[in-house]
Design an enzyme around this catalytic site. Structure first.
Site, PDB file in Angstrom:
ATOM      1  CG  HIS A   3      -5.371   3.587   0.894  1.00  0.00           C
ATOM      2  ND1 HIS A   3      -5.030   2.273   0.684  1.00  0.00           N
ATOM      3  CD2 HIS A   3      -6.647   3.708   0.482  1.00  0.00           C
ATOM      4  CE1 HIS A   3      -6.054   1.625   0.161  1.00  0.00           C
ATOM      5  NE2 HIS A   3      -7.062   2.469   0.022  1.00  0.00           N
ATOM      6  CG  ASP A  13      -2.289   0.588   0.920  1.00  0.00           C
ATOM      7  OD1 ASP A  13      -2.342   1.816   0.709  1.00  0.00           O
ATOM      8  OD2 ASP A  13      -3.295  -0.136   0.905  1.00  0.00           O
ATOM      9  CB  SER A  30      -9.368   0.269   0.054  1.00  0.00           C
ATOM     10  OG  SER A  30      -8.891   0.363  -1.253  1.00  0.00           O
TER      11      SER A  30
END
EC number: 3.4.21.62
Length: 591
Positions: free
Chosen positions: A179, A138, A455
């Site tokens: 994220h 990520d 996600s």
């Protein structure tokens, strides 16, 4: 009152006569805003004037926090070097630590509860002599976040970067690159630390975290080859379960072969189905070897963004998921605390904290800002022009305050010439700062944020898979996948469908399923005792429907799930959600 020159003379003489070389030796809590300062509660002798003592301390950089009239005491933030002086001061009765207190508040996100994430029947990992590896591919991870239970340099966490700039390290993403920190928090944020949130894995003991960073600080695009390289690094570094909250619209035969090989080697790969508001194929989730995860909301309905197709295997919570994120905090010299938003493509300093005097600028002119943090109102000129003005005037950082009382997320533009950090704050807070003389900025403070997307769904499944597999380490990746699919809470049309796959992952039920498998993975037929220390399985067992090689189907046992508003499609006359579990002694053909 004594004159200031006389006080200063007396204080200076006292300082020279007393030993000021002693330090606090860690006995006092360090200031969260000022480097080299400590927080101390000073109790004075009754005959000492509190006001004169405060004036005396102020000459040496101490700041009064509060006074206590009942105990003749005061709390101050002061240079650590003053501790030695005060310990020998005849006017001081005692020095005590002004210890930090935290609110006893910790949130268990709704998603963790909905998937049985903290069910007590799942025992801790079996100690096999090595930790259970989880890899997140990520944007990196803010390892310094207080809810992340690892520290850079510890053997149970490691990371790598793939085709990024030298300053974009795996353990220190910019706040905009939140994220990966959010994803990792859902998996393994600490529990019972009285702060923030708890991930699915409450206790990190016997787990290892691998962080493969493939995305830059600003931007959400990387090359497929970099993801594939990260995937191989994860497996070579010991990962058993890999999270991929990313994807693209095209398949690739080299990638497909890599995923197939990795799964054949014994790793479980989990990926989000995608956010495209329709039926399409997103990769790697749509490769057969990858466990594809779609999203549901609190009502266990599919949100409009969740991609659907016949490759969706299971679903998990993906709407309003609260988890860990990096955050930038500004502290002023009067105790004010302000959350800031870093502008995109802003530079990040090497140090986590910046402390400097404050200079208030006009909308386009900072004058001489040498060594200072510039404070400037938004408007008239571009963000980039304002940043260049601050930088060219000698400023070390720029704080922009908004037209209104909201945070804004602007951009300096890619490949700009600004080397100082630039951030925004709301207008009301900016106006307060115009009356302050200095600030301290923490660029890697720990925050929390609710995000939505597939996600966010994928790491729920990764957390569950790691948890049940670590408790039954003799199981294979395929047996773990089988357990997740066979015990999922059936949503939508009966059986597997294109929206929810087999249904909502259920951690405790999946663990019980593993116990029913032949030894060494499970306990063997007829053995109802879990020797690993978890709860014994209930009367539920699972049998297979081998017709056409399809996944196990479930004979119906109706259980009303409290609080659910969704109606089962085949029981529309009744409210609530039906949960279908296979019972011992039933036949799959009876459906």
């Amino acid at each position: 009152m004594r004159s200031i020159p006389k006080i200063l003379s007396c204080v200076a003489l006292t300082w020279m006569m007393m030993s000021a070389n002693a330090t606090s030796h860690g006995r006092f809590s360090r200031s969260r805003r000022l480097e080299g300062y400590v927080n101390v509660v000073i109790t004075l002798k009754e005959e000492t004037s509190v006001q004169e003592f405060i004036e005396r301390l102020s000459f040496f950089g101490a700041t009064l926090t509060v006074t206590f009239r009942r105990t003749h005491a005061l709390a101050v933030t002061m240079p650590e070097e003053l501790v030695g002086l005060l310990e020998l001061d005849s006017q001081v009765k005692s020095l005590e630590d002004d210890a930090p207190f935290t609110s006893f508040s910790e949130t268990i996100p709704w998603g963790v509860t909905s998937i049985q994430g903290h069910d007590s029947s799942i025992p801790p990992p079996v100690n096999t002599g090595s930790c259970f590896g989880i890899c997140v591919i990520d944007t990196g991870l803010q390892v310094s976040h207080p809810d992340i239970p690892f520290t850079v340099g510890q053997p149970n966490i490691q990371g790598a970067e793939f085709n990024l700039n030298p300053e974009e390290r795996w353990y220190r993403p910019a706040p905009a690159a939140l994220h990966g920190t959010h994803v990792a928090g859902t998996i393994i944020a600490q529990m019972n630390n009285n702060m923030g949130v708890a991930g699915i894995i409450e206790d990190p003991a016997n787990y290892c975290l691998l962080i493969a960073r493939v995305f830059p600080d600003y931007g959400d695009v990387t090359d497929e080859s970099m993801v594939d390289a990260a995937l191989e690094w994860c497996v070579d570094s010991g990962a058993k379960v890999i999270n991929l909250s990313l994807g693209g619209p095209r398949s690739n035969e080299n990638s497909r072969a890599i995923y197939n090989s990795i799964v054949e080697e014994g790793t479980l790969v989990v990926a989000s189905s995608g956010n495209r508001a329709g039926g399409t194929y997103i990769y790697p989730a749509s490769y057969d070897s990858v466990l594809s995860v779609s999203a549901v909301d609190r009502n266990l309905d599919r949100p409009v963004f969740s991609v659907y197709n016949d490759q969706v295997d299971v679903c998990a919570p993906g709407v309003d998921v609260l988890s860990t994120v990096p955050k930038t905090i500004v502290y002023d010299d009067q105790g004010g605390v302000y959350e800031a938003e870093m502008l995109h493509f802003s530079s990040m300093p090497d140090a986590d904290t910046l402390q400097a005097p404050l200079v208030v600028c006009s909308v386009d002119d900072c004058g001489d800002a040498t060594g200072r943090v510039c404070l400037m109102e938004r408007g008239q000129n571009s963000f980039l022009d304002k940043a260049i003005e601050c930088q060219s005037s000698g400023g070390v950082a720029l704080i922009l305050y908004n037209f209104d009382d909201s945070l804004f997320s602007g951009t300096l533009g890619e490949a700009n010439a600004v080397s100082i950090p630039v951030m925004s704050i709301p207008r009301a807070q900016g106006l307060i700062l115009t009356g302050r003389s200095s600030v301290a900025i923490e660029f890697q403070n720990g925050g929390y944020k609710s995000l939505s997307g597939t996600s966010m769904a994928s790491p729920h499944v990764v957390g569950v898979a790691a948890k049940i597999w670590a408790a039954r380490p003799d199981c294979s990746n395929l047996q773990v996948r089988e357990a997740l699919e066979a015990t999922a809470l059936d949503l939508g049309s009966r059986g597997k469908d294109i929206f929810y796959g087999h249904g909502l992952v259920q951690a405790a039920d999946a663990y019980e399923y593993l116990l029913t498998l032949p030894a060494p993975c499970g306990l063997g037929v007829g053995d109802n005792t879990d020797t690993t220390g978890g709860g014994a399985p209930d009367s539920t067992n699972f049998v297979y429907d081998q017709l056409n090689g399809s996944p196990p189907k479930k004979v119906v046992e109706e259980i009303l799930i409290e609080g659910a508003s969704k109606m089962a499609p085949d029981d529309s006359a009744r409210g609530g959600l039906t949960r279908r579990r296979m019972l011992k002694g039933t036949s799959a053909s009876s459906m």
